[in-house]
Design an enzyme around this catalytic site. Structure first.
Site, PDB file in Angstrom:
ATOM      1  N   GLY A  11       0.831  -1.224   0.000  1.00  0.00           N
ATOM      2  CA  GLY A  11       0.000   0.000   0.000  1.00  0.00           C
ATOM      3  C   GLY A  11       0.852   1.255   0.000  1.00  0.00           C
ATOM      4  CB  SER A  13      -0.479   4.681  -3.304  1.00  0.00           C
ATOM      5  OG  SER A  13      -1.376   3.672  -2.838  1.00  0.00           O
ATOM      6  CE  LYS A 159      -6.049  -1.304  10.534  1.00  0.00           C
ATOM      7  NZ  LYS A 159      -5.134  -1.610   9.410  1.00  0.00           N
ATOM      8  CB  VAL A 187      -2.146   8.931  11.244  1.00  0.00           C
ATOM      9  CG1 VAL A 187      -0.786   9.301  10.681  1.00  0.00           C
ATOM     10  CG2 VAL A 187      -2.065   7.632  12.044  1.00  0.00           C
TER      11      VAL A 187
HETATM   12  P1  NDP Z   1      -4.724   5.398   3.006  1.00  0.00           P
HETATM   13  O1  NDP Z   1      -6.139   5.285   2.596  1.00  0.00           O
HETATM   14  O2  NDP Z   1      -3.974   6.598   2.596  1.00  0.00           O
HETATM   15  O3  NDP Z   1      -3.901   4.125   2.570  1.00  0.00           O
HETATM   16  C1  NDP Z   1      -4.481   2.867   2.435  1.00  0.00           C
HETATM   17  C2  NDP Z   1      -3.642   2.070   1.498  1.00  0.00           C
HETATM   18  O4  NDP Z   1      -4.222   0.768   1.349  1.00  0.00           O
HETATM   19  C3  NDP Z   1      -3.564   2.678   0.099  1.00  0.00           C
HETATM   20  O5  NDP Z   1      -2.300   2.469  -0.437  1.00  0.00           O
HETATM   21  C4  NDP Z   1      -4.600   1.871  -0.662  1.00  0.00           C
HETATM   22  O6  NDP Z   1      -4.364   1.816  -2.054  1.00  0.00           O
HETATM   23  C5  NDP Z   1      -4.363   0.515  -0.028  1.00  0.00           C
HETATM   24  N1  NDP Z   1      -5.489  -0.382  -0.282  1.00  0.00           N
HETATM   25  C6  NDP Z   1      -6.778  -0.236   0.084  1.00  0.00           C
HETATM   26  N2  NDP Z   1      -7.511  -1.257  -0.391  1.00  0.00           N
HETATM   27  C7  NDP Z   1      -6.656  -2.064  -1.088  1.00  0.00           C
HETATM   28  C8  NDP Z   1      -6.804  -3.246  -1.813  1.00  0.00           C
HETATM   29  N3  NDP Z   1      -7.981  -3.862  -1.979  1.00  0.00           N
HETATM   30  N4  NDP Z   1      -5.691  -3.778  -2.381  1.00  0.00           N
HETATM   31  C9  NDP Z   1      -4.479  -3.187  -2.279  1.00  0.00           C
HETATM   32  N5  NDP Z   1      -4.289  -2.050  -1.608  1.00  0.00           N
HETATM   33  C10 NDP Z   1      -5.364  -1.493  -1.017  1.00  0.00           C
HETATM   34  O7  NDP Z   1      -4.747   5.288   4.590  1.00  0.00           O
HETATM   35  P2  NDP Z   1      -3.591   5.383   5.679  1.00  0.00           P
HETATM   36  O8  NDP Z   1      -2.273   5.608   5.097  1.00  0.00           O
HETATM   37  O9  NDP Z   1      -4.090   6.294   6.716  1.00  0.00           O
HETATM   38  O10 NDP Z   1      -3.710   3.913   6.256  1.00  0.00           O
HETATM   39  C11 NDP Z   1      -2.659   2.981   6.153  1.00  0.00           C
HETATM   40  C12 NDP Z   1      -2.864   1.965   7.233  1.00  0.00           C
HETATM   41  O11 NDP Z   1      -2.838   2.610   8.494  1.00  0.00           O
HETATM   42  C13 NDP Z   1      -4.219   1.244   7.177  1.00  0.00           C
HETATM   43  O12 NDP Z   1      -3.996  -0.100   7.535  1.00  0.00           O
HETATM   44  C14 NDP Z   1      -5.037   1.964   8.225  1.00  0.00           C
HETATM   45  O13 NDP Z   1      -6.032   1.128   8.742  1.00  0.00           O
HETATM   46  C15 NDP Z   1      -3.975   2.249   9.256  1.00  0.00           C
HETATM   47  N6  NDP Z   1      -4.275   3.317  10.186  1.00  0.00           N
HETATM   48  C16 NDP Z   1      -4.491   4.609   9.770  1.00  0.00           C
HETATM   49  C17 NDP Z   1      -4.744   5.605  10.682  1.00  0.00           C
HETATM   50  C18 NDP Z   1      -4.972   7.018  10.288  1.00  0.00           C
HETATM   51  O14 NDP Z   1      -5.388   7.815  11.135  1.00  0.00           O
HETATM   52  N7  NDP Z   1      -4.697   7.409   9.033  1.00  0.00           N
HETATM   53  C19 NDP Z   1      -4.825   5.311  12.125  1.00  0.00           C
HETATM   54  C20 NDP Z   1      -4.559   3.948  12.470  1.00  0.00           C
HETATM   55  C21 NDP Z   1      -4.279   3.005  11.524  1.00  0.00           C
HETATM   56  P3  NDP Z   1      -4.953   2.972  -3.045  1.00  0.00           P
HETATM   57  O15 NDP Z   1      -4.024   4.152  -2.869  1.00  0.00           O
HETATM   58  O16 NDP Z   1      -4.885   2.350  -4.375  1.00  0.00           O
HETATM   59  O17 NDP Z   1      -6.352   3.267  -2.579  1.00  0.00           O
END
Ligand code: NDP
Length: 349
Positions: A11, A13, A159, A187
């Site tokens: 992930g 991106s 989660k 975050v």
């Molecule tokens: P983003 O939405 O920015 O990132 C999510 C990532 O997961 C993206 O790269 C997205 O790809 C990828 N993704 C989603 N669905 C799929 C799929 N079916 N197949 C492949 N890739 C997929 O969120 P965050 O950076 O905030 O989140 C990253 C992690 O951190 C997650 O696990 C989230 O649960 C966790 N998290 C985030 C928090 C926050 O406050 N932001 C807090 C606690 C945990 P694409 O770009 O193509 O959509």
């Protein structure tokens, strides 16, 4: 420690993952990041310093069996961040739970196939610890969310199930690699890519007057750059183990709005009516039914309660110190203006 084998970041991106990739490259690591579309769609990653020599992007989707085999092959370390992060979805099972849980198993299966993997750093969440504040409790890594379901805070549910699936996998298969989980709260901070992250969006929504009043609700804030650093420290610290609750200070909505007001953002449509007393909380609970379904559920399960948590383990074992929330919040607002997610101040009515 520099490993010449690439570190795999799933992930890549994403909001958090892009910062992990950036920091890894700055520190001299090679990175293999997974993305969902063709690599040319991610100029913000390909343009990072060091990317042309040491970043490879590989296409992979969480819902496709074996999709991560090639990305993980030959890596010592895997950071599994990919998971849908959305609060309101049409179908919680297929939009959240399936990719989170099946995707985690798929990634871990690929780690098992690739003989060299030493450690998987799994991006979990406070959501796997709890989906509601309990005013008399201080949450720690010992706590597990047992309340969420497909109907109640489904993102939290996804989660929780995904982190449980990861630990179950380790128990069942006893692989050669170990697992470390990072559990961040909200975050925030600057984004390397153009998308608006769900957690920065909460600050944007407050500035844009989406919420009718100042609610009795609080959140733990953590800077995205600190979360990225925590992932890398969890990889580099041999003794790291178990879960790490990853959040700086907690702040309630009233303090957040006072901070935004005093930081020069008063001309946005910040809520002004104080609904943080008992009567206001009752009113907001009623009004929460006018919000999108899952936002409403989140508000109802958290209003009128104060979230407390203990972040001592990550500070002690990984040596991390957290940037003050105030600085991250201001930086997040300025960054959202730059990306066009918020109107520039001069255009604010
Ligand atoms: P983003 O939405 O920015 O990132 C999510 C990532 O997961 C993206 O790269 C997205 O790809 C990828 N993704 C989603 N669905 C799929 C799929 N079916 N197949 C492949 N890739 C997929 O969120 P965050 O950076 O905030 O989140 C990253 C992690 O951190 C997650 O696990 C989230 O649960 C966790 N998290 C985030 C928090 C926050 O406050 N932001 C807090 C606690 C945990 P694409 O770009 O193509 O959509």
């Amino acid at each position: 420690m520099i490993t010449y084998k690439p570190v795999c970041v799933t992930g890549a991106s994403g909001f958090i993952a892009a910062h992990i990739v950036r920091q890894l490259l700055v520190q001299g690591y090679s990175v293999r990041g997974t993305v969902r579309k063709s690599p040319k769609n991610y100029p913000f990653l390909l343009g990072l310093p060091g990317a042309s020599e040491r970043l490879e992007l590989v296409e992979a989707d969480l819902l496709s069996n074996g999709a991560y085999d090639r990305a993980i092959e030959g890596c010592d370390y895997v950071m599994h961040t990919a998971s849908p992060y959305q609060i309101n979805v049409k179908n919680p099972q297929t939009d959240l739970v399936d990719p989170a849980v099946n995707g985690t198993e798929t990634v871990l299966e690929s780690c098992l196939k690739s003989a060299g993997v030493k450690r998987v750093i799994f991006t979990s969440s406070i959501a796997a610890i709890t989906d509601e504040a309990e005013s008399n409790k201080v949450f720690t890594e010992q706590d597990w969310n047992t309340m969420s379901s497909l109907e109640r805070n489904p993102y939290h549910y996804s989660k929780t199930l995904a982190e449980r699936a990861a630990w179950d996998f380790i128990m069942r298969k006893r692989p050669k690699f170990d697992l470390v989980a990072i559990n961040p709260f909200m975050v925030i901070g600057p984004s390397l890519g153009p998308s608006l992250n769900t957690s920065n969006q909460i600050i944007r929504d407050i500035l844009m007057g989406v919420y009718p009043g100042i609610m009795d609700i609080n959140w733990g804030f953590v800077d995205v750059q600190d979360v990225a650093k925590a992932h890398i420290l969890a990889m580099e610290t041999d003794t790291a183990s178990g879960r790490y609750l990853c959040s700086g200070e907690a702040m309630n909505m009233k303090t957040l709005i006072a901070l935004l007001t005093s930081s020069g953002f008063a001309t946005y449509s910040l809520p002004k009516i104080n609904l943080s007393g008992k009567a206001g909380t009752l009113l907001m609970k009623a009004l929460s039914f006018t919000q999108p379904r899952d936002t409403g559920v989140y508000i109802r399960t958290n209003l009128g309660r104060t979230m407390r948590y203990d972040n001592a383990k990550i500070k002690r074992e990984l040596g991390i110190s957290f940037k003050p929330a105030k600085e991250s919040i201001i930086e997040a607002v300025k960054d959202m203006v730059q990306w066009g997610h918020l109107p520039p101040l001069k255009n604010v009515k």
